[in-house]
Design a protein around this motif. Sequence first.
Motif, short mmCIF file in Angstrom:
data_model
loop_
_atom_site.label_atom_id
_atom_site.label_comp_id
_atom_site.label_asym_id
_atom_site.label_seq_id
_atom_site.Cartn_x
_atom_site.Cartn_y
_atom_site.Cartn_z
N VAL A 64 0.76 -1.13 -0.14
CA VAL A 64 0.12 -0.07 -0.12
C VAL A 64 0.90 1.28 -0.09
N ALA A 65 1.90 1.34 0.96
CA ALA A 65 2.73 2.49 1.17
C ALA A 65 3.32 2.74 -0.24
N ALA A 66 3.99 1.73 -1.00
CA ALA A 66 4.59 1.81 -2.06
C ALA A 66 3.92 2.18 -3.32
N ARG B 273 0.53 7.57 0.82
CA ARG B 273 0.33 6.36 1.74
C ARG B 273 1.74 5.93 2.34
N GLU B 274 2.65 6.55 1.85
CA GLU B 274 3.87 5.92 2.35
C GLU B 274 4.11 6.11 3.59
N LYS B 275 3.64 6.96 4.43
CA LYS B 275 3.76 7.25 5.92
C LYS B 275 3.42 6.00 6.60
N LYS C 198 9.02 2.00 -8.01
CA LYS C 198 7.71 3.07 -7.99
C LYS C 198 7.59 3.44 -6.59
N ALA C 199 8.32 2.94 -5.62
CA ALA C 199 8.08 3.57 -4.30
C ALA C 199 8.73 4.84 -3.99
#
Length: 561
Positions: free
Chosen positions: A207-209, A214-216, A247-248
Amino acid sequence: MLAAAASGSLPEYVSDAFPGDEAHWDSLVRHAAAAHRTGQIDLVGIFAHPSDDPLSYGCQQFLEDVLPKLKFDQAQVLQIVTGLTARSNGSQLPYYLSEWFSGWSEGKSSRPWSLLEAIKSGSAPEHLRHSVYHSGLKVNRRRFLPALIRILENGDNNERWTAASLLGRFNAYQPNELDRATTALRAAIRREVGDGVVAPMRSLLHVAATVPGREKEGIAAIADCASRMDEHVRSAIASEMMFAISKAPVTLTKPAFAALMTIGAGEDDAVDAIDQIISKTLNGPLAGEAHALLDHLLVSRATRMKKLDSTARTILESDPTIRSQLIGSWLRSPSFRHFDAVLDICRGIGENTPKFDIDMSDWSEEESLRAIRRASAILLAFPATLASILVSALRTAPIRIRRKAEHLIFDPLLMTFWTASRAYLEKAVKSGPRHARDALKRVLAAHDGYRSDIEAANEVTELVPSEHHRVLVDQKHREESRAMSKNAMKMSIFGEIFPTSMMLYGDAAIHDVYLADEEIVRQETPMVSQGFSTEILRYDMLEPFWARYRRDLLLRGETDE
């Protein structure tokens, strides 16, 4: 087709029809579906009955095409799935049924929950759970999202793994639904221990990546595990970032790199994933973090360079200047683990071993001397590579070290390998600073004299056998070889199976190919020669123990790393 179905040979009939004309195949599928609807044939009974015989690929393709055209109730669907799973000799839903089963499950919002109840009661196979949950999230998220969150907290190991995987990888959430899913995943990460943390950690990192903003969530999850960063957490981070690294966002990748800096020996699965990560980031904006992680892997003995295939390939294919800077830093290091990495980089390259142009101008005398002595002792099997390192020292190393490099070029390099190393030196003498060119000219002149002296004493004319004697010996060897070949053919069973022929002269093989109607086509296959050469150690021919002695002498005083 109907006759084949009546005789019980419909699977064979379908297999023979595939692959074939596309129009004929479409017609077969269409007529089979129509015949099943009218009750003329029972496709479920024919293909999904218990059997130890696996279905052919043609039958699998047939079912993949025909099942979506038919209507089934839940009992029939489970009969098809159970029977075909057993015939696939596996414990998972066969690949050719996945799209059809998902489509059927999503046809009505009540079907996923009904299937889930069947799984709980044991009337449906357990391996359908993942697919059913996914379909439920698609058509009835209001009911299935809370159910998955409860399962993530209270289910057994398999149920928690399934729930964790789906909660983070479903891509049709509304923002408030995604908030609920990530909150549940983060709570699971804090709660789980051992390998139970892998699924929720990977899911939340996904999800974060992949979801903007949403990286937090991923950063917080990594921070939650900082005090218990074990091999399971590192494996989860490495495995997920291997796919998401391109892509992160950087704000997520940097904490992930920092977490992986704690990896130790024995974590082979994580090392394989990290190899892919480093190979993708070694020359990009994350180059600093990638180089630091690679350095940690080598120095901490977590792995060796020879196991980092993708990273090694990236290094060898990178810009020569960047590659030489990295190799130079390894040669300069006092750690022998770095020098092992240089050795591993050179291995497996064949005759085209890499060459390096290393700047040693800011190295100390101790660093330069250690590097060229190690290289001369350990990289001697790669003469062109060793020549490039010694020439770099001759051009840029401190003045007192240049004379030592000049000596090492002659002994052991040129005394051992006359061809590959000399070819490189003859090119190097045409460029570089004047002092280096003059030194190379002296070395090449000394080698000319040395080679002349060796070749002068190499053959004593008076001891050479006469031409008549040599002809007789060659003839004897040919006759012995011919007799051995004939005897081998007589003793071999293949000599009776395959016809053989011997061509005495010529540059091509001629074959007569017999076609239909007694037509004969003459084919000619030109003969080609292939070969390779490997330069032998010249000095070892005179003194077999010299190489080992020279190696020990050059490494004298080194640690036992």
